[in-house]
Scaffold this motif. Structure first.
Motif, mmCIF file in Angstrom:
data_model
loop_
_atom_site.group_PDB
_atom_site.id
_atom_site.type_symbol
_atom_site.label_atom_id
_atom_site.label_comp_id
_atom_site.label_asym_id
_atom_site.label_seq_id
_atom_site.Cartn_x
_atom_site.Cartn_y
_atom_site.Cartn_z
ATOM 1 N N ASP A 1 6.311 9.694 -10.911
ATOM 2 C CA ASP A 1 6.925 8.381 -10.707
ATOM 3 C C ASP A 1 6.713 7.910 -9.269
ATOM 4 O OD1 ASP A 1 8.878 6.285 -10.154
ATOM 5 O OD2 ASP A 1 9.844 6.854 -12.022
ATOM 6 N N THR A 2 6.159 6.692 -9.120
ATOM 7 C CA THR A 2 5.968 6.087 -7.790
ATOM 8 C C THR A 2 6.512 4.662 -7.770
ATOM 9 O OG1 THR A 2 3.746 5.277 -8.371
ATOM 10 C CG2 THR A 2 3.893 7.462 -7.348
ATOM 11 N N SER A 3 7.455 4.382 -8.657
ATOM 12 C CA SER A 3 7.937 3.008 -8.828
ATOM 13 C C SER A 3 8.593 2.441 -7.564
ATOM 14 C CB SER A 3 8.918 2.946 -9.999
ATOM 15 O OG SER A 3 9.997 3.840 -9.811
ATOM 16 N N GLU A 4 9.034 3.308 -6.667
ATOM 17 C CA GLU A 4 9.684 2.817 -5.450
ATOM 18 C C GLU A 4 8.688 2.474 -4.347
ATOM 19 O OE1 GLU A 4 12.685 5.528 -4.190
ATOM 20 O OE2 GLU A 4 13.909 5.268 -5.992
ATOM 21 N N GLU A 5 7.434 2.833 -4.537
ATOM 22 C CA GLU A 5 6.420 2.509 -3.530
ATOM 23 C C GLU A 5 6.016 1.046 -3.637
ATOM 24 O OE1 GLU A 5 3.131 5.174 -3.847
ATOM 25 O OE2 GLU A 5 4.368 6.978 -3.625
ATOM 26 N N ASN B 1 3.732 -1.453 -6.577
ATOM 27 C CA ASN B 1 3.752 -0.810 -7.874
ATOM 28 C C ASN B 1 4.674 -1.550 -8.833
ATOM 29 O OD1 ASN B 1 1.943 1.300 -7.535
ATOM 30 N ND2 ASN B 1 3.472 2.615 -6.579
ATOM 31 N N LYS B 2 4.250 -1.620 -10.089
ATOM 32 C CA LYS B 2 5.086 -2.191 -11.127
ATOM 33 C C LYS B 2 5.851 -1.049 -11.781
ATOM 34 C CE LYS B 2 4.959 -5.376 -15.026
ATOM 35 N NZ LYS B 2 4.120 -6.293 -15.835
ATOM 36 N N ALA B 3 7.111 -1.249 -12.069
ATOM 37 C CA ALA B 3 7.947 -0.170 -12.589
ATOM 38 C C ALA B 3 7.745 0.016 -14.088
ATOM 39 C CB ALA B 3 9.413 -0.448 -12.281
ATOM 40 N N GLU C 1 7.699 2.943 -16.924
ATOM 41 C CA GLU C 1 8.098 4.336 -17.132
ATOM 42 C C GLU C 1 6.881 5.163 -17.521
ATOM 43 O OE1 GLU C 1 11.153 6.975 -19.934
ATOM 44 O OE2 GLU C 1 11.137 4.780 -20.034
ATOM 45 N N GLY D 1 3.382 2.166 -11.283
ATOM 46 C CA GLY D 1 4.657 2.804 -10.983
ATOM 47 C C GLY D 1 4.622 4.294 -11.234
ATOM 48 N N TYR D 2 3.441 4.827 -11.483
ATOM 49 C CA TYR D 2 3.254 6.280 -11.553
ATOM 50 C C TYR D 2 1.798 6.602 -11.265
ATOM 51 C CZ TYR D 2 1.423 5.509 -16.343
ATOM 52 O OH TYR D 2 0.697 5.085 -17.431
#
Length: 214
Positions: A34-38, A41-43, A45, A124-125
């Protein structure tokens, strides 16, 4: 899919009846981080990484403003990447997306799949595909774009419109089996000159209206 259940204990391969049980497709384990907070990036799952098929083909239809494209994806070639691609199609990440990059010198590719169209975006990942086939980037090949280091695959992919040679760092997920002439149109129209005349945003926009699995 080419493997389809038939009646009783029979199945068919490309329309040909075959006696016996449906063969088992081998699987691998994939890790999606998971890299959604970077930034950029689109969140979305991440998909499950358990029991990912490492065999079989999947056909994708891409409805674009320039006509229809067809991708045939090969899970045996890049199981983690094809699994992710199918997941992102299901999540509609590619719908409405425009290809953001064209390269017309040295290597010959059209690059797509960035939800931000900035060249820096992802789903997001991120993930690795250690068993993937790489190298042999000939015309029609579809590969995953990354930072040329392990574990940096995301949603971006490229289409090779002329045989190219570059480092074997990019998983090959399949080939364009319909509409390669559309990619040629984009390549022929050239690059919008901002910082480079050979690497940048395409003059002729290739936008995906809808992407779906057949």
């Amino acid at each position: 899919m080419f493997l389809l259940l038939g009646s009783g204990c029979a199945y068919t391969i490309q329309g040909t009846p075959v006696a016996g049980p449906l063969p088992e497709v081998p699987t691998v384990e994939c890790t999606y981080v998971d890299t959604s907070e970077e930034a950029n990036n689109k969140a979305v799952e991440p998909p499950s990484g358990k029991d990912v098929p490492s065999g079989g083909e999947v056909v994708m239809r891409l409805d674009t403003a320039l006509g229809d494209l067809e991708f045939t994806l090969d899970a045996a070639s890049a199981p983690c990447s094809v699994h992710s691609f199918r997941h992102l199609v299901e999540k509609r990440l590619y719908d409405g997306n425009a290809c953001h990059r064209l390269v017309t010198e040295g290597i010959w590719i059209v690059q797509c799949g960035d939800p931000t169209t900035s060249g820096l975006g992802g789903p997001g990942y991120r993930y690795d595909d250690p068993e993937a086939r790489t190298g042999g980037y000939e015309r029609g090949v579809i590969g995953m774009a990354n930072r040329a280091t392990a574990g940096t695959n995301g949603s971006q992919f490229f289409i090779v419109y002329k045989d190219s040679e570059f480092p074997p760092d990019y998983p090959i997920i399949g080939k364009v089996t319909k509409g390669l002439d559309i990619i040629d149109q984009v390549a022929t129209a050239g690059v919008t000159p901002v910082t480079s005349k050979t690497d940048g945003k395409p003059v002729k926009q290739l936008k995906f209206k809808k992407v779906q699995e057949r």
